[in-house]
Design an enzyme around this catalytic site. Structure first.
Site, PDB file in Angstrom:
ATOM      1  CG  ASP A  89      55.195 -70.482  70.247  1.00 13.41           C
ATOM      2  OD1 ASP A  89      56.128 -71.057  70.831  1.00 13.41           O
ATOM      3  OD2 ASP A  89      54.192 -70.037  70.831  1.00 13.41           O
TER       4      ASP A  89
ATOM      5  CG  ASP B 283      50.528 -68.190  71.212  1.00 17.25           C
ATOM      6  OD1 ASP B 283      49.869 -68.499  72.222  1.00 17.25           O
ATOM      7  OD2 ASP B 283      51.753 -68.386  71.135  1.00 17.25           O
TER       8      ASP B 283
ATOM      9  CG  ASP C  86      53.567 -74.669  74.604  1.00 13.87           C
ATOM     10  OD1 ASP C  86      53.091 -75.808  74.579  1.00 13.87           O
ATOM     11  OD2 ASP C  86      54.731 -74.422  74.987  1.00 13.87           O
TER      12      ASP C  86
END
Length: 229
Positions: free
Chosen positions: A11, A168, A13
């Site tokens: 990922d 995250d 961000d």
């Protein structure tokens, strides 16, 4: 028994760059003079823009359409990205390089729109680091649905169960887990979520990701998929 790990998909961000402060500043400017609290903002981390803008329109009583809010938010975030360099999180470059050195395919799978993803990669000095880049523009159903990760596996030519996803956010972890991947949750960024049940491994830093241990994590994840360890 899971197949050998063939790809690592990141990922963007919150994993490779700590971009949530940037989005927070853009949100603050967009909704002013209304005040957005972090408690209100956190549930939308990792999700598509439209649900966030729909919530903001109703919550703040804004006399503007969701479509117009989405456009304004996109412009505000783009301005933040273009304002200066975005340093990659510690260990990001090294982990990408280590994956390549082991002959693994390397992908990027971000729910953000392409107009944010590619400038962010350039600002972080990570442009050109990936065999495939998938953004929220490439699929109809956003995270936490698995579509974006499944699309990435098709581009990489790798089965989902042969992929490790590094995520995250709760939505991202759920998306990758639903796609059938081994999921590593990184809690390095300022927006770090609590350990998620869908993660097979939780780390505090990208430097804690041991590629040599991934086959072991993969085997354990298929044998005991009950949650993080």
């Amino acid at each position: 028994m899971s197949p050998a790990i063939q790809a690592v998909i990141f990922d963007l961000d919150g994993v490779l760059v700590d971009s949530e402060p940037l989005h927070w500043r853009a949100s603050g400017r967009l909704f002013a003079p209304h005040t957005l609290t972090m408690e209100e903002y956190e549930p939308f981390v990792g999700l598509a823009i439209e649900p966030y803008m729909a919530w903001a329109r109703e919550h703040f009583g804004l006399d503007v359409s969701v479509e117009e809010l989405t456009t304004r938010y996109s412009e505000a975030v783009t301005a933040e990205i273009e304002a200066g360099p975005i340093p990659p999180l510690d260990g990001a470059r090294e982990l990408i390089a280590a994956a390549r050195a082991q002959g693994l395919r390397v992908g990027l799978c971000s729910q953000s729109i392409a107009d944010w993803v590619h400038p962010s990669l350039r600002a972080a000095g990570l442009d050109g680091s990936f065999d495939a880049v998938v953004t929220g523009d490439d699929v109809e159903r956003a995270k936490p649905e698995p579509d974006i990760y499944l699309h990435a596996t098709r581009l990489l030519g790798v089965a989902p169960e042969a992929c490790v996803a590094i995520e995250d956010s709760p939505a991202g972890v759920q998306s990758a887990a639903s796609a059938g991947m081994v999921v590593v949750q990184s809690r390095q960024a300022s927006s770090a979520a609590e350990p998620q049940a869908g993660a097979h491994l939780v780390v505090g830093s990208l430097r804690d990701v041991d590629l040599g241990r991934l086959p072991e994590v993969a085997a354990a994840s298929f044998a005991r998929p009950e949650g993080p360890r």
